[in-house]
Design a protein around this motif. Structure first.
Motif, mmCIF file in Angstrom:
data_model
loop_
_atom_site.group_PDB
_atom_site.id
_atom_site.type_symbol
_atom_site.label_atom_id
_atom_site.label_comp_id
_atom_site.label_asym_id
_atom_site.label_seq_id
_atom_site.Cartn_x
_atom_site.Cartn_y
_atom_site.Cartn_z
ATOM 1 N N LEU A 370 56.074 71.826 3.922
ATOM 2 C CA LEU A 370 56.737 71.589 4.842
ATOM 3 C C LEU A 370 56.626 70.319 5.140
ATOM 4 C CD1 LEU A 370 56.137 74.223 7.920
ATOM 5 C CD2 LEU A 370 58.041 73.698 6.094
ATOM 6 N N SER A 371 55.275 70.187 4.020
ATOM 7 C CA SER A 371 55.078 68.513 4.289
ATOM 8 C C SER A 371 55.835 68.214 3.197
ATOM 9 C CB SER A 371 53.496 68.478 3.855
ATOM 10 O OG SER A 371 52.941 67.031 2.888
ATOM 11 N N ILE A 372 56.240 68.284 1.878
ATOM 12 C CA ILE A 372 57.187 67.529 0.796
ATOM 13 C C ILE A 372 58.097 67.927 1.382
ATOM 14 C CG2 ILE A 372 58.010 68.059 -1.276
ATOM 15 C CD1 ILE A 372 55.869 69.066 -2.547
ATOM 16 N N SER A 373 58.537 69.014 2.550
ATOM 17 C CA SER A 373 60.229 68.961 2.863
ATOM 18 C C SER A 373 60.476 67.865 3.541
ATOM 19 C CB SER A 373 60.297 69.772 3.817
ATOM 20 O OG SER A 373 60.626 71.293 2.506
ATOM 21 N N TYR A 374 59.167 67.619 4.552
ATOM 22 C CA TYR A 374 59.328 66.467 5.732
ATOM 23 C C TYR A 374 58.967 65.586 4.633
ATOM 24 C CZ TYR A 374 58.101 63.460 9.512
ATOM 25 O OH TYR A 374 57.649 61.916 10.765
ATOM 26 N N GLY A 375 58.621 65.335 4.201
ATOM 27 C CA GLY A 375 58.992 63.877 3.077
ATOM 28 C C GLY A 375 60.430 63.872 2.585
ATOM 29 N N ILE A 376 60.853 64.697 2.269
ATOM 30 C CA ILE A 376 62.217 64.986 1.615
ATOM 31 C C ILE A 376 63.254 64.426 2.017
ATOM 32 C CG2 ILE A 376 64.359 66.064 0.163
ATOM 33 C CD1 ILE A 376 62.068 68.084 -1.466
ATOM 34 N N ILE A 377 63.344 65.037 3.250
ATOM 35 C CA ILE A 377 63.927 63.888 4.710
ATOM 36 C C ILE A 377 64.112 62.460 5.059
ATOM 37 C CG2 ILE A 377 65.335 65.365 6.774
ATOM 38 C CD1 ILE A 377 65.704 67.780 4.102
ATOM 39 N N ASN A 378 62.490 62.820 4.902
ATOM 40 C CA ASN A 378 62.253 61.409 5.789
ATOM 41 C C ASN A 378 63.244 60.343 4.674
ATOM 42 O OD1 ASN A 378 61.202 59.702 7.764
ATOM 43 N ND2 ASN A 378 59.953 58.668 5.491
ATOM 44 N N LYS A 379 63.168 60.109 3.408
ATOM 45 C CA LYS A 379 63.628 59.896 2.106
ATOM 46 C C LYS A 379 65.152 59.536 2.413
ATOM 47 C CE LYS A 379 63.693 59.519 -2.198
ATOM 48 N NZ LYS A 379 62.925 60.937 -3.869
ATOM 49 N N HIS A 380 65.471 60.888 2.483
ATOM 50 C CA HIS A 380 67.446 60.738 3.299
ATOM 51 C C HIS A 380 68.292 60.126 4.803
ATOM 52 C CE1 HIS A 380 67.555 63.417 -0.521
ATOM 53 N NE2 HIS A 380 68.142 63.297 -0.558
ATOM 54 N N HIS A 381 66.580 59.501 4.798
ATOM 55 C CA HIS A 381 67.523 58.798 6.409
ATOM 56 C C HIS A 381 67.450 60.071 7.604
ATOM 57 C CE1 HIS A 381 67.539 55.401 3.059
ATOM 58 N NE2 HIS A 381 66.578 55.057 4.796
ATOM 59 N N GLY A 382 66.251 61.183 7.703
ATOM 60 C CA GLY A 382 66.891 62.662 8.551
ATOM 61 C C GLY A 382 65.906 62.923 9.102
ATOM 62 N N ARG A 383 65.733 64.164 9.578
ATOM 63 C CA ARG A 383 65.003 64.487 10.853
ATOM 64 C C ARG A 383 64.763 66.244 10.395
ATOM 65 N NH1 ARG A 383 68.472 62.868 14.308
ATOM 66 N NH2 ARG A 383 69.012 64.617 16.338
ATOM 67 N N ILE A 384 63.918 66.930 11.112
ATOM 68 C CA ILE A 384 63.633 68.267 11.204
ATOM 69 C C ILE A 384 63.341 68.852 12.559
ATOM 70 C CG2 ILE A 384 62.166 70.313 10.194
ATOM 71 C CD1 ILE A 384 62.254 69.122 7.643
ATOM 72 N N ASP A 385 64.022 69.477 13.692
ATOM 73 C CA ASP A 385 63.526 69.711 14.365
ATOM 74 C C ASP A 385 62.709 70.762 14.323
ATOM 75 O OD1 ASP A 385 64.884 67.170 15.819
ATOM 76 O OD2 ASP A 385 66.226 67.652 16.102
ATOM 77 N N LEU A 386 62.013 71.434 15.120
ATOM 78 C CA LEU A 386 61.818 72.722 14.936
ATOM 79 C C LEU A 386 61.588 73.281 16.983
ATOM 80 C CD1 LEU A 386 60.323 75.204 14.448
ATOM 81 C CD2 LEU A 386 57.696 74.057 14.884
ATOM 82 N N ASP A 387 62.573 74.203 17.107
ATOM 83 C CA ASP A 387 61.810 74.700 18.040
ATOM 84 C C ASP A 387 61.073 76.489 17.495
ATOM 85 O OD1 ASP A 387 62.450 76.161 20.856
ATOM 86 O OD2 ASP A 387 64.437 76.858 20.111
ATOM 87 N N SER A 388 60.806 77.125 18.205
ATOM 88 C CA SER A 388 59.951 78.546 18.255
ATOM 89 C C SER A 388 59.156 78.655 19.650
ATOM 90 C CB SER A 388 58.681 78.070 16.931
ATOM 91 O OG SER A 388 58.160 79.224 16.718
ATOM 92 N N THR A 389 59.360 80.008 19.255
ATOM 93 C CA THR A 389 58.551 80.365 20.623
ATOM 94 C C THR A 389 57.460 82.305 19.915
ATOM 95 O OG1 THR A 389 60.467 80.398 22.206
ATOM 96 C CG2 THR A 389 59.206 82.328 22.482
ATOM 97 N N VAL A 390 56.837 82.324 20.101
ATOM 98 C CA VAL A 390 55.479 83.448 19.688
ATOM 99 C C VAL A 390 56.396 84.006 20.490
ATOM 100 C CG1 VAL A 390 53.124 83.946 20.083
ATOM 101 C CG2 VAL A 390 53.657 81.502 19.898
#
Length: 407
Positions: A370-390
């Motif tokens: 997920l850390s690498i994924s975050y970096g790749i998306i940031n490099k693409h000037h994008g973002r990752i939104d998360l919505d989660s319920t236990v």
């Protein structure tokens, strides 16, 4: 004739002499240990630290507060560190040296004022060169880390990929065995026809030919042969597709340029590689929208898709459901991965993109996905939104610009 002792010819100066020499220096001099306790300081160092009235013992600790966090560790590791240091309204050049002592580390700091435009320009050029070298090293490390995570992911999936390849290869091999028998039977019939054509009365050979056709079940062969060839072709195409997807996925991306790509094609390629890892525990539903071609680095986005899908699969305990959907919103596109797994607690949500953080058992994950994924998306000037319920599941939505910003 004995060699004279160096120390007897040149005895070390006393502490008072060293202090007197230090007071004549234009450069600042400060000798202290790892705890900040000072044993020697001159007037120039006191002035630069704006500490004429401060206790001598505390000056080392005061200097340590001005130093960059990496200065003392680097000096301890390599023996020295140098850099510019803002002290009040002035900027000084600091040389920091380290010497291990008996039970304690000893540091020697030498200060020099930046004087004149030439000094500033020289210092800026040096710092610029150092920063550029650090950037190049960091960029190279990031590329190696990305490629390492890619290959580690493929390594974890190797057994599944081998299984996906072995299945079509298995029935192609079986079909080739059947094809060999079919060809033998067909050649037998052809030989019978050839004998009949050479006979004085060809019609007399018809019962023999009919008997051979019936015994070898030529009618069944004629029906089964096209299906057998179609299955074999499909199997070979399946293997070719997996190998091509693996090649595309494992490509390092070092020379990959930004290009317009079909995100759905990348998704399908990634699903094709990892499906064996998921198919026994989840059902996969696609809800694709109409997407334009997106300016991106396709190989790197494939890495993100894989991390998202594997994480969704791992979140499901036994049987579950994953929905992959996509759509357009203004000048952005989005790709969403939704599972009905265990969900993520609010405490963990703050840390899931941190490097090396993982909730998997020791040895089961690197904590880099997920850390690498975050970096790749940031490099693409994008973002990752998360919505989660236990207890209900998680939804990761990747949002990307259709075209990369200029400049």
């Amino acid at each position: 004739m004995s060699t004279p002792d160096f120390a007897s010819l040149f005895p070390l100066p006393s502490a008072d002499v060293l202090r007197a020499l230090g007071e004549r220096m234009r450069e600042g001099l400060l000798l202290f240990d790892g705890k900040g306790n000072t044993s020697l300081v001159n007037r120039a160092a006191r002035q630069m630290l704006d500490a004429e009235q401060s206790p001598v013992l505390a000056l080392g600790a005061k200097l340590a507060r001005f130093l960059p966090p990496a200065a003392m560790p680097q000096a301890k590791e390599s023996g020295s560190w140098s850099g510019s240091l803002p002290l009040g309204e002035r900027v000084v050049i600091l040389q920091l040296y380290h010497q291990p002592g008996e039970g304690r580390d000893v540091y020697l700091a030498l200060f020099r004022n930046l004087e004149g435009q030439e000094d500033y320009e020289r210092e800026l050029q040096q710092r610029h060169a150092e920063l550029r070298q650090a950037y190049l090293r960091l960029n190279g490390t990031q590329e190696k880390l990305l490629q390492s995570e890619k290959m580690a992911s493929i390594g974890q999936l190797a057994a599944g990929v081998a299984h996906e390849i072995n299945n079509p290869i298995g029935y192609v091999h079986s079909n080739l065995g059947s094809l060999q028998e079919y060809l033998r039977s067909l050649f037998t019939v052809i030989e019978a026809y050839e004998r009949a054509l050479r006979a004085p009365d060809p019609k007399a050979s018809i019962p023999e030919i009919d008997d051979i056709r019936s015994r070898l079940d030529i009618d069944f062969i004629s029906r089964d042969l096209p299906q057998l060839m179609a299955e074999s072709r499909e199997g070979i195409e399946r293997v070719t597709r997996i190998v091509r997807d693996l090649k595309d996925f494992s490509y390092s991306g070092r020379d990959e340029s930004w290009k317009l790509a079909d995100l759905h094609a990348g998704l399908e390629s990634t699903i094709n590689i990892i499906w064996n890892e998921l198919k026994y525990k989840v059902t996969l539903e696609r809800q694709y929208g109409e997407l334009p071609m997106v300016e991106c680095l396709p190989s790197e986005l494939n890495q993100v898709y894989m991390n998202m899908l594997l994480n969704a699969g791992h979140a499901v305990a036994e049987r579950g459901h994953i929905v992959v959907s996509s759509g357009v919103s203004g000048d952005e596109v989005w790709v969403e991965f939704k599972d009905n797994g265990a969900g993520i607690s609010p405490e963990l949500r703050q840390r899931i993109f941190d490097p090396f953080f993982t909730t998997k058992p020791v040895g089961s994950g690197t904590g880099l996905g997920l850390s690498i994924s975050y970096g790749i998306i940031n490099k693409h000037h994008g973002r990752i939104d998360l919505d989660s319920t236990v207890g209900e599941g998680s939804r990761f939505r990747i949002i990307l610009p259709i075209r990369q910003p200029k400049g």
